[in-house]
Write a protein that holds these residues in place. Structure first.
Motif, mmCIF file in Angstrom:
data_model
loop_
_atom_site.group_PDB
_atom_site.id
_atom_site.type_symbol
_atom_site.label_atom_id
_atom_site.label_comp_id
_atom_site.label_asym_id
_atom_site.label_seq_id
_atom_site.Cartn_x
_atom_site.Cartn_y
_atom_site.Cartn_z
ATOM 1 N N ILE A 141 0.867 -1.173 0.000
ATOM 2 C CA ILE A 141 0.000 0.000 0.000
ATOM 3 C C ILE A 141 0.904 1.223 0.000
ATOM 4 C CG2 ILE A 141 -1.667 1.356 1.318
ATOM 5 C CD1 ILE A 141 -2.788 -1.211 2.441
ATOM 6 N N GLU A 142 0.583 2.186 -0.843
ATOM 7 C CA GLU A 142 1.399 3.398 -0.935
ATOM 8 C C GLU A 142 0.489 4.609 -1.063
ATOM 9 O OE1 GLU A 142 5.258 5.070 -3.442
ATOM 10 O OE2 GLU A 142 4.162 3.300 -4.146
ATOM 11 N N GLY A 154 -2.498 7.301 -4.541
ATOM 12 C CA GLY A 154 -2.209 6.073 -3.808
ATOM 13 C C GLY A 154 -2.415 4.859 -4.672
ATOM 14 N N ARG A 155 -1.924 3.739 -4.210
ATOM 15 C CA ARG A 155 -2.164 2.475 -4.907
ATOM 16 C C ARG A 155 -1.991 1.332 -3.931
ATOM 17 N NH1 ARG A 155 2.614 -0.147 -7.384
ATOM 18 N NH2 ARG A 155 4.508 0.957 -6.739
ATOM 19 N N SER A 156 -2.606 0.229 -4.283
ATOM 20 C CA SER A 156 -2.537 -0.960 -3.440
ATOM 21 C C SER A 156 -2.676 -2.184 -4.319
ATOM 22 C CB SER A 156 -3.652 -0.945 -2.392
ATOM 23 O OG SER A 156 -3.735 -2.188 -1.723
ATOM 24 N N GLY A 174 -4.675 -2.569 -8.584
ATOM 25 C CA GLY A 174 -3.279 -2.203 -8.371
ATOM 26 C C GLY A 174 -2.858 -0.930 -9.064
ATOM 27 N N ARG A 175 -3.807 -0.207 -9.671
ATOM 28 C CA ARG A 175 -3.474 1.005 -10.411
ATOM 29 C C ARG A 175 -3.464 2.227 -9.489
ATOM 30 N NH1 ARG A 175 -7.507 -0.003 -15.592
ATOM 31 N NH2 ARG A 175 -6.405 -1.823 -16.455
ATOM 32 N N PRO A 176 -2.610 3.212 -9.793
ATOM 33 C CA PRO A 176 -2.616 4.445 -8.998
ATOM 34 C C PRO A 176 -3.968 5.133 -9.077
ATOM 35 C CG PRO A 176 -0.651 4.313 -10.368
ATOM 36 C CD PRO A 176 -1.560 3.220 -10.827
ATOM 37 N N THR A 177 -4.384 5.747 -7.979
ATOM 38 C CA THR A 177 -5.668 6.431 -7.955
ATOM 39 C C THR A 177 -5.542 7.756 -7.228
ATOM 40 O OG1 THR A 177 -7.991 6.301 -7.256
ATOM 41 C CG2 THR A 177 -6.358 5.228 -5.844
ATOM 42 N N LYS A 193 -12.607 9.062 -2.760
ATOM 43 C CA LYS A 193 -13.232 7.933 -2.084
ATOM 44 C C LYS A 193 -12.275 6.745 -1.989
ATOM 45 C CE LYS A 193 -18.002 9.085 -3.427
ATOM 46 N NZ LYS A 193 -19.208 8.620 -4.156
ATOM 47 N N GLN A 194 -11.568 6.473 -3.080
ATOM 48 C CA GLN A 194 -10.619 5.361 -3.077
ATOM 49 C C GLN A 194 -9.420 5.653 -2.185
ATOM 50 O OE1 GLN A 194 -9.854 4.832 -7.278
ATOM 51 N NE2 GLN A 194 -11.669 3.562 -7.570
ATOM 52 N N LEU A 195 -8.994 6.920 -2.159
ATOM 53 C CA LEU A 195 -7.885 7.296 -1.289
ATOM 54 C C LEU A 195 -8.242 7.126 0.181
ATOM 55 C CD1 LEU A 195 -6.506 10.484 -3.088
ATOM 56 C CD2 LEU A 195 -5.280 8.330 -2.724
#
Length: 292
Positions: free
Chosen positions: A231-232, A243-245, A251-254, A258-260
């Motif tokens: 998780i980043e 962020g991404r996880s 697994g894509r950057p977002t 809401k996703q963050l």
């Protein structure tokens, strides 16, 4: 080839893999093509054939053509010798400032750029030590363990790229950085005992920085939101974030708020379950002493 009674070994394409240009890296392709074109124009301006020029700088004719056509990324040594032989007055040697960035894959450059801009960085890695924390020897051992194997040159290129990201620790003002590492990854002696010990010492060094928080997730703990992978979360001065996880959003950057929030909730839960920073550093010290 005999030079002054001695056999001179030329570096050819066969024994000098060099750095291939990523065709999808538009900026990188443009930089290498421009440098190659300048090298060719200067060589022709002084009346040297490709073979003569290659012999003068210690490289084979085939590699010279590759560099000049923008198909191969020249090394610093190549540019320095070319500058001297062509009497470029430092102009070709100076091209290294742009070329050295191209040798890193575009994805790594993009990540390093984001890290260089972030005011807050949060990282959890499930199966390895975070790349930002790795020593060169640890990173090299990981890359060398890959299957199918990377070429030795590719390994060194990736190690250099990973080490370049560590400049984030030298920024002023310093960003706030937090790491959560799994106990199991700290116990794995990647690269052998000496490399392993150096890696633990590096963790202690970074973990004691005033802007860094380093925590260890004990193996004997309940399940947590990070078991699916890394998780980043990176936050920027203007209030935006990315962020991404591995276990969310493919697994894509977002940058979707809401996703963050989901990623921040997961990362916050992980940090709450991990050892405190003081306990974590003490644990790493115990590993080094063989007491943990």
């Amino acid at each position: 080839m005999s030079v002054d009674g001695e056999v001179r070994q030329l570096t050819t394409e066969a024994d000098e893999p060099g750095w291939e240009v990523d065709p999808d890296d538009e900026w990188g392709v443009a930089v290498v093509a421009t440098v190659g074109r300048q090298l060719k124009l200067r060589r022709e301006a002084v009346g040297m054939r490709a073979g003569e020029f290659g012999a003068a700088i210690g490289y084979g004719e085939d590699l010279v053509y590759k560099v000049e056509s923008g198909k191969r990324i020249p090394r610093q040594e190549y540019l320095d010798k070319a500058d001297e032989v062509l009497g470029a007055g430092g102009l070709m040697a100076a091209a290294w400032e742009d070329v050295k960035k191209v040798r890193y894959p575009k994805t790594v450059r993009d990540l390093a750029k984001l890290e260089a801009q972030a005011v807050e960085i949060g990282l959890y890695v499930c199966n390895s030590v975070s790349g930002l924390l790795q020593t060169p020897e640890h990173a090299r051992a990981l890359f060398q363990a890959a299957q199918p194997p990377y070429s030795p040159d590719d390994v060194e290129r990736m190690v250099a790229a990973r080490m370049a990201r560590r400049s984030v620790f030298e920024r002023d003002p310093a960003p706030s950085i937090s790491f959560v590492l799994e106990e199991a990854t700290l116990r794995r002696e990647v690269g052998g005992t000496m490399v392993w010990r150096q890696q633990l010492e590096r963790l202690l060094e970074v973990g004691r920085l005033h802007n860094v928080t380093l925590q260890v997730m004990p193996t004997k703990t309940d399940a947590h939101p990070g078991v699916d992978g890394r998780i980043e979360v990176l936050k920027f001065q203007d209030g935006t974030a990315v962020g991404r996880s591995d276990g969310a959003f493919n697994g894509r950057p977002t940058s979707d708020p809401k996703q963050l929030r989901i990623l921040e909730l997961r990362y916050g839960t992980i940090r709450a379950q991990a050892l405190t920073p003081r306990e974590s550093l003490a644990f790493i010290e115990q590993l080094l002493l063989g007491e943990a």
